[in-house]
Design a protein around this motif. Structure first.
Motif, PDB file in Angstrom:
ATOM      1  N   PRO A 232      40.145  41.611  49.618  1.00  0.00           N
ATOM      2  CA  PRO A 232      39.004  40.809  49.199  1.00  0.00           C
ATOM      3  C   PRO A 232      38.100  41.257  48.204  1.00  0.00           C
ATOM      4  O   PRO A 232      37.913  42.578  48.174  1.00  0.00           O
ATOM      5  CB  PRO A 232      38.388  40.341  50.556  1.00  0.00           C
ATOM      6  N   ALA A 233      37.494  40.451  47.375  1.00  0.00           N
ATOM      7  CA  ALA A 233      36.691  40.769  46.465  1.00  0.00           C
ATOM      8  C   ALA A 233      35.321  39.928  46.296  1.00  0.00           C
ATOM      9  O   ALA A 233      35.312  38.771  46.733  1.00  0.00           O
ATOM     10  CB  ALA A 233      37.147  40.611  45.033  1.00  0.00           C
ATOM     11  N   TYR A 234      34.348  40.639  46.032  1.00  0.00           N
ATOM     12  CA  TYR A 234      33.017  39.941  46.037  1.00  0.00           C
ATOM     13  C   TYR A 234      32.576  39.592  44.659  1.00  0.00           C
ATOM     14  O   TYR A 234      32.712  40.573  44.021  1.00  0.00           O
ATOM     15  CB  TYR A 234      31.891  40.879  46.650  1.00  0.00           C
ATOM     16  N   MET A 235      32.313  38.421  44.474  1.00  0.00           N
ATOM     17  CA  MET A 235      31.727  38.053  42.997  1.00  0.00           C
ATOM     18  C   MET A 235      30.506  37.453  43.100  1.00  0.00           C
ATOM     19  O   MET A 235      30.174  36.585  43.792  1.00  0.00           O
ATOM     20  CB  MET A 235      32.604  36.870  42.415  1.00  0.00           C
ATOM     21  N   ASP A 236      29.655  38.131  42.199  1.00  0.00           N
ATOM     22  CA  ASP A 236      28.258  37.984  42.315  1.00  0.00           C
ATOM     23  C   ASP A 236      27.941  36.760  41.342  1.00  0.00           C
ATOM     24  O   ASP A 236      27.242  36.889  40.298  1.00  0.00           O
ATOM     25  CB  ASP A 236      27.453  39.264  41.670  1.00  0.00           C
ATOM     26  N   ASP A 237      28.427  35.760  41.748  1.00  0.00           N
ATOM     27  CA  ASP A 237      28.614  34.416  40.987  1.00  0.00           C
ATOM     28  C   ASP A 237      28.765  33.236  41.811  1.00  0.00           C
ATOM     29  O   ASP A 237      29.173  33.259  42.499  1.00  0.00           O
ATOM     30  CB  ASP A 237      29.582  34.604  39.900  1.00  0.00           C
ATOM     31  N   LEU A 238      28.370  32.236  41.047  1.00  0.00           N
ATOM     32  CA  LEU A 238      28.713  30.790  41.740  1.00  0.00           C
ATOM     33  C   LEU A 238      29.585  30.137  40.715  1.00  0.00           C
ATOM     34  O   LEU A 238      29.688  30.178  39.414  1.00  0.00           O
ATOM     35  CB  LEU A 238      27.414  30.007  42.007  1.00  0.00           C
TER      36      LEU A 238
ATOM     37  N   TRP B 137      29.612  16.334  39.989  1.00  0.00           N
ATOM     38  CA  TRP B 137      29.404  17.815  39.982  1.00  0.00           C
ATOM     39  C   TRP B 137      29.602  18.134  41.435  1.00  0.00           C
ATOM     40  O   TRP B 137      28.935  17.546  42.220  1.00  0.00           O
ATOM     41  CB  TRP B 137      28.370  18.054  39.423  1.00  0.00           C
TER      42      TRP B 137
ATOM     43  N   ALA C  31      42.200  41.183  39.287  1.00  0.00           N
ATOM     44  CA  ALA C  31      41.386  40.385  40.248  1.00  0.00           C
ATOM     45  C   ALA C  31      41.802  38.709  39.952  1.00  0.00           C
ATOM     46  O   ALA C  31      41.812  38.418  38.756  1.00  0.00           O
ATOM     47  CB  ALA C  31      40.023  40.631  39.888  1.00  0.00           C
TER      48      ALA C  31
ATOM     49  N   LEU D 222      41.174  37.065  36.737  1.00  0.00           N
ATOM     50  CA  LEU D 222      39.441  37.138  36.437  1.00  0.00           C
ATOM     51  C   LEU D 222      39.464  38.540  35.749  1.00  0.00           C
ATOM     52  O   LEU D 222      38.380  38.968  35.362  1.00  0.00           O
ATOM     53  CB  LEU D 222      38.865  37.204  37.748  1.00  0.00           C
ATOM     54  N   SER D 223      40.405  39.297  35.654  1.00  0.00           N
ATOM     55  CA  SER D 223      40.504  40.693  34.901  1.00  0.00           C
ATOM     56  C   SER D 223      41.782  40.871  33.909  1.00  0.00           C
ATOM     57  O   SER D 223      42.820  40.020  34.026  1.00  0.00           O
ATOM     58  CB  SER D 223      40.435  41.789  35.770  1.00  0.00           C
TER      59      SER D 223
ATOM     60  N   SER E 277      27.137  24.084  43.155  1.00  0.00           N
ATOM     61  CA  SER E 277      27.551  25.690  42.862  1.00  0.00           C
ATOM     62  C   SER E 277      28.059  26.187  44.381  1.00  0.00           C
ATOM     63  O   SER E 277      27.454  25.854  45.361  1.00  0.00           O
ATOM     64  CB  SER E 277      26.443  26.336  42.540  1.00  0.00           C
TER      65      SER E 277
ATOM     66  N   GLU F 200      30.949  26.848  39.115  1.00  0.00           N
ATOM     67  CA  GLU F 200      30.572  25.506  38.706  1.00  0.00           C
ATOM     68  C   GLU F 200      31.655  24.652  38.807  1.00  0.00           C
ATOM     69  O   GLU F 200      32.605  24.863  37.938  1.00  0.00           O
ATOM     70  CB  GLU F 200      29.940  25.540  37.221  1.00  0.00           C
TER      71      GLU F 200
ATOM     72  N   VAL G  12      41.578  41.410  45.015  1.00  0.00           N
ATOM     73  CA  VAL G  12      42.014  42.170  44.043  1.00  0.00           C
ATOM     74  C   VAL G  12      43.424  42.555  44.534  1.00  0.00           C
ATOM     75  O   VAL G  12      43.702  42.927  45.860  1.00  0.00           O
ATOM     76  CB  VAL G  12      41.288  43.640  43.881  1.00  0.00           C
TER      77      VAL G  12
END
Lengths: 213, 138
Positions: free
Chosen positions: B79-85, B100, B51, B24-25, B103, B87, B110
């Motif tokens: 652990p990391a928090y992602m402000d995202d859902l 589908w 991440a 993710l990074s 979400s 899909e 990390v």
């Protein structure tokens, strides 16, 4: 129909999503309207107290802490980072003993030179002072030391030592900020302003003339 | 018949597989932070963080995931928090079709390099367990 998460991702492609690697925070140098994202290495020996703005949606963040993963390069204490030695270290923005909300890689570089910048009354940077300064008694100018590595201005602040020789011609006044001083012209004469910070020196010739000259 | 057998084999394969990981990074300039999904390995420079996201073979975010490092003196994981859902679409059988999955909060970690060396990250989740070989370079 565009799902909310997809919409959020599309917005991130077209707008600034923050300076953190996860796009969930901005680490700002300075505060308020003058704040800019951290975009340079920290100066070796400097301290840096960023304003961390979390950009999560729908929830204000809990209390957060900064954590350096390489304390020999950068240490974190409270809201301040201290640049210890040249190199790079990730700085994690996390709940104390909890999840990481974002991370930023911070570089430390040794300053190669020091410049004095003149500031306007509102703190705006008027540029580097390169030549002698002529003042009339009673004049006050605001000065700030800026350290560079090559052409890049480094971030952070350090203790600074200011002096004027001979001391009678001008006085150096603190203004509550570690990185700024006011220079008050007092008596006519020629002299030298010296500033030392973060291991670098700068000297400027000053000339004070009487108000009626 | 053959397509149905292939789908059945794929479904069994997916069910048997543990979690998968996606970076993710990005690394800082001139440093390394690389997750090789196929080799299930991570290479990191000392002092650099990466991440990554955990998802099941179906593509859904991992459920109940936690991670640990065999040698925290080489690499550590948080652990990391992602402000995202997330899909996700998935392949369903029998009566094969794409659907589908909805979400769901993403599952992320990390990992950061502490000192040069090798260690193993162990990720455990309700979707299965997996190991990531970690190499930290100078």
């Amino acid at each position: 129909m565009i799902r909310p998460a997809l919409l959020s991702w599309l917005l991130c492609l077209t707008a600034a999503c923050g300076t953190g690697a996860l796009g969930q925070s901005r680490t700002l140098e300075g505060h308020g309207r003058a704040a800019d994202p951290l975009s340079a290495p920290l100066a070796l020996g400097a301290s840096f107290s960023p304003e961390v703005v979390i950009t999560t949606q729908g929830s204000a963040p809990p209390a957060l802490a900064l954590m350096s993963v390489r304390p020999e390069i950068v240490t974190a204490s409270g809201r301040t980072l201290f640049a210890k030695s040249p190199g790079v270290s990730a700085v994690l923005i996390r709940e104390p003993n909890g999840a990481v909300l974002d991370l930023l890689h911070v570089w430390v570089a040794a300053p190669t030179h020091l410049a004095l910048h003149r500031l306007g009354g509102g703190g705006e940077d008027l540029g580097e002072v390169r030549d002698a300064i002529d003042l009339v008694t009673g004049d006050v100018i605001l000065l700030s030391p800026r350290v560079y590595a090559g052409t890049q201005r480094l971030a952070g602040n350090g203790e600074s030592a200011w002096s004027v020789e001979p001391p009678g011609i001008a006085r150096i006044l603190r203004d509550g900020s570690s990185e700024r001083r006011r220079l008050l012209a007092r008596e006519p004469g020629e002299g030298m302003l010296s500033v030392r910070t973060l291991g670098r020196d700068v000297k400027l010739q000053i000339s004070v003339i009487g108000a009626g000259s | 018949v053959i397509p149905r057998l292939a789908l059945l084999a794929w479904a069994l394969f997916a069910a048997a597989c543990g979690p998968r990981f996606t970076a993710l990074s990005t690394p800082p300039i001139t440093r390394t932070a690389r997750l090789d999904t196929r080799a299930e390995s991570i290479e990191l420079s000392t002092g650099v963080a990466l991440a990554f996201e955990c998802h099941a073979a179906s593509g859904q975010p991992c459920i109940g995931a936690r991670a640990s490092s065999d040698d925290p003196a080489v690499a550590r994981v948080l652990p990391a928090y992602m402000d995202d859902l997330s899909e996700r679409w998935g392949w369903h059988s029998p009566a094969p079709h794409w659907a589908w999955h909805g979400s769901a909060p993403r599952s992320a970690f990390v990992v950061y390099g502490v000192a040069p060396g090798k260690t193993v990250l162990r990720v455990r989740s309700d979707n299965g367990d997996e190991e990531l070989a970690v190499t930290v370079i100078d």
